[in-house]
Design a protein around this motif. Structure first.
Motif, PDB file in Angstrom:
ATOM      1  N   ARG A 113      45.729  34.047  39.457  1.00 54.31           N
ATOM      2  CA  ARG A 113      44.883  35.120  38.830  1.00 54.31           C
ATOM      3  C   ARG A 113      43.491  35.395  39.408  1.00 54.31           C
ATOM      4  NH1 ARG A 113      48.202  37.056  34.213  1.00 54.31           N
ATOM      5  NH2 ARG A 113      50.117  36.950  35.138  1.00 54.31           N
ATOM      6  N   THR A 114      43.506  34.907  40.694  1.00 50.71           N
ATOM      7  CA  THR A 114      42.068  34.965  41.304  1.00 50.71           C
ATOM      8  C   THR A 114      42.724  35.552  42.807  1.00 50.71           C
ATOM      9  OG1 THR A 114      41.197  33.411  39.926  1.00 50.71           O
ATOM     10  CG2 THR A 114      40.276  33.805  41.871  1.00 50.71           C
ATOM     11  N   GLN A 129      38.462  37.769  39.249  1.00 51.57           N
ATOM     12  CA  GLN A 129      39.502  37.415  38.186  1.00 51.57           C
ATOM     13  C   GLN A 129      40.362  38.563  37.915  1.00 51.57           C
ATOM     14  OE1 GLN A 129      39.746  34.024  37.292  1.00 51.57           O
ATOM     15  NE2 GLN A 129      37.983  34.081  38.788  1.00 51.57           N
ATOM     16  N   THR A 131      42.756  40.538  35.486  1.00 52.62           N
ATOM     17  CA  THR A 131      42.915  40.287  33.978  1.00 52.62           C
ATOM     18  C   THR A 131      44.157  40.853  33.487  1.00 52.62           C
ATOM     19  OG1 THR A 131      41.956  42.541  33.833  1.00 52.62           O
ATOM     20  CG2 THR A 131      40.334  40.477  33.796  1.00 52.62           C
TER      21      THR A 131
END
Length: 192
Positions: A113-114, A129, A131
């Motif tokens: 998720r990065t 990041q 989301t």
């Protein structure tokens, strides 16, 4: 996927820039050329090498309906890096990075998720990041691209400044279309 080709992750970025541009590329194979495309290709051809990086990993996902090539992988942290030529990044770049994160996540079984956007213009790296909002937007764009119809071009975009340097401009002919009083789909607009 049923009767649908996998969408190249680059197409997500193209669609968000201008749906009509992608429509021409998809159905008429009219990528065209401009400074930005040529410069981007050259940067990929002359990429550098560093320790701890793996370059250009191809991944695909039937479930997501996409495929693409991650520019660089930071091996230690399993983080995709997308290189961009300019001085700043846009929301369409973040959605493209989101797609790479999800492809990597599906193919490794690890949560990703990065991601990182590297800007050639400033030589800066921006850690992003990913989301739920990014993921939802990605899924919406995938669906919209899957629903493009070869007989029904998207309308002209409102921001005509994007047309100036567009690689599909000579096919799309936005000024001519507008002068003819069409909406970009061949329909006459009232009052024109």
């Amino acid at each position: 996927m049923e009767d649908k080709d996998l969408i190249n992750v680059n197409s997500l970025n193209q669609y968000l820039y201008c749906p009509r541009r992608l429509w021409y590329q998809k159905f008429y194979d009219t990528t065209g050329n401009n400074y930005f495309l040529t410069d981007g290709k050259l940067k990929h051809e002359h990429k550098g090498e560093r320790g701890g990086w793996t370059e250009e990993i191809y991944l695909e996902s039937e479930d997501l309906g996409i495929h693409g090539k991650i520019d660089i992988m930071e091996s230690k942290e399993n983080i995709p890096v997308e290189r961009k030529r300019g001085d700043y990044y846009r929301q369409n770049d973040v959605i493209q990075l989101t797609a790479y994160c999800l492809l990597l996540e599906e193919n490794t079984g690890q949560r990703v998720r990065t991601g990182t956007l590297y800007l050639h213009g400033t030589d800066e790296r921006h850690r992003i990041q990913i989301t739920k909002s990014h993921i939802e937007k990605l899924k919406q764009i995938i669906q919209k691209i899957q629903n493009l119809d070869p007989d029904n071009p998207p309308p002209l975009i409102d921001n005509r400044n994007k047309c100036k340097g567009c690689s599909a401009r000579s096919y799309c002919m936005p000024a001519e279309t507008e002068k003819l009083g069409e909406d970009g789909q061949g329909n006459l607009v009232e009052g024109k």
